[in-house]
Write a protein that holds these residues in place. Structure first.
Motif, short mmCIF file in Angstrom:
data_model
loop_
_atom_site.label_atom_id
_atom_site.label_comp_id
_atom_site.label_asym_id
_atom_site.label_seq_id
_atom_site.Cartn_x
_atom_site.Cartn_y
_atom_site.Cartn_z
N ILE A 2 0.84 -1.20 0.00
CA ILE A 2 0.00 0.00 0.00
C ILE A 2 0.87 1.25 0.00
CG2 ILE A 2 -1.69 1.31 1.33
CD1 ILE A 2 -2.89 -1.34 2.19
N GLY A 3 1.98 1.20 0.70
CA GLY A 3 2.89 2.34 0.73
C GLY A 3 3.47 2.64 -0.64
N ILE A 4 3.79 1.60 -1.39
CA ILE A 4 4.34 1.80 -2.73
C ILE A 4 3.29 2.41 -3.64
CG2 ILE A 4 5.23 0.59 -4.78
CD1 ILE A 4 6.49 -1.42 -2.81
N PHE A 6 0.77 4.28 -2.68
CA PHE A 6 0.59 5.66 -2.23
C PHE A 6 1.68 6.57 -2.79
CE2 PHE A 6 1.65 8.98 0.88
CZ PHE A 6 0.46 9.72 0.82
N ILE A 7 2.92 6.11 -2.73
CA ILE A 7 4.04 6.91 -3.26
C ILE A 7 3.90 7.10 -4.76
CG2 ILE A 7 6.54 6.90 -3.64
CD1 ILE A 7 6.79 5.55 -0.88
N SER A 10 1.20 9.63 -5.38
CA SER A 10 1.67 10.96 -4.99
C SER A 10 2.61 11.55 -6.03
CB SER A 10 2.38 10.88 -3.64
OG SER A 10 1.50 10.45 -2.64
N THR A 40 -8.72 11.55 5.55
CA THR A 40 -8.31 10.28 6.13
C THR A 40 -8.57 10.23 7.62
OG1 THR A 40 -6.60 10.06 4.46
CG2 THR A 40 -6.37 8.71 6.42
#
Length: 67
Positions: A2-4, A6-7, A10, A40
């Motif tokens: 999920i972090g990847i 999100f980045i 962005s 959020t």
């Protein structure tokens, strides 16, 4: 994972704003980031409040997360 995602979103959003015809791009980016953070937090608070089980309704031997 999920972090990847999100980045990646962005970075894509940042370049879309740079290529847009908006005059004050920094303010637009800051406004979008603040909107994302606040929405959020509000959504998380809503889920925490709706998922709360009052003490009177809790069953013995079941683990509950406190608000």
């Amino acid at each position: 994972m999920i972090g990847i995602i999100f980045i990646a979103i962005s970075v894509a959003g940042y370049f879309l704003i740079l290529n847009s015809k908006v005059k004050n791009k920094g303010a637009a980016l800051l406004e979008k980031a603040m909107t994302a953070i606040l929405s959020t937090l509000v959504y998380s608070l809503y889920l925490a409040v709706t998922g709360y089980t009052p003490v009177e309704e809790q069953q013995a031997g079941v683990g509950y997360n406190f608000f």
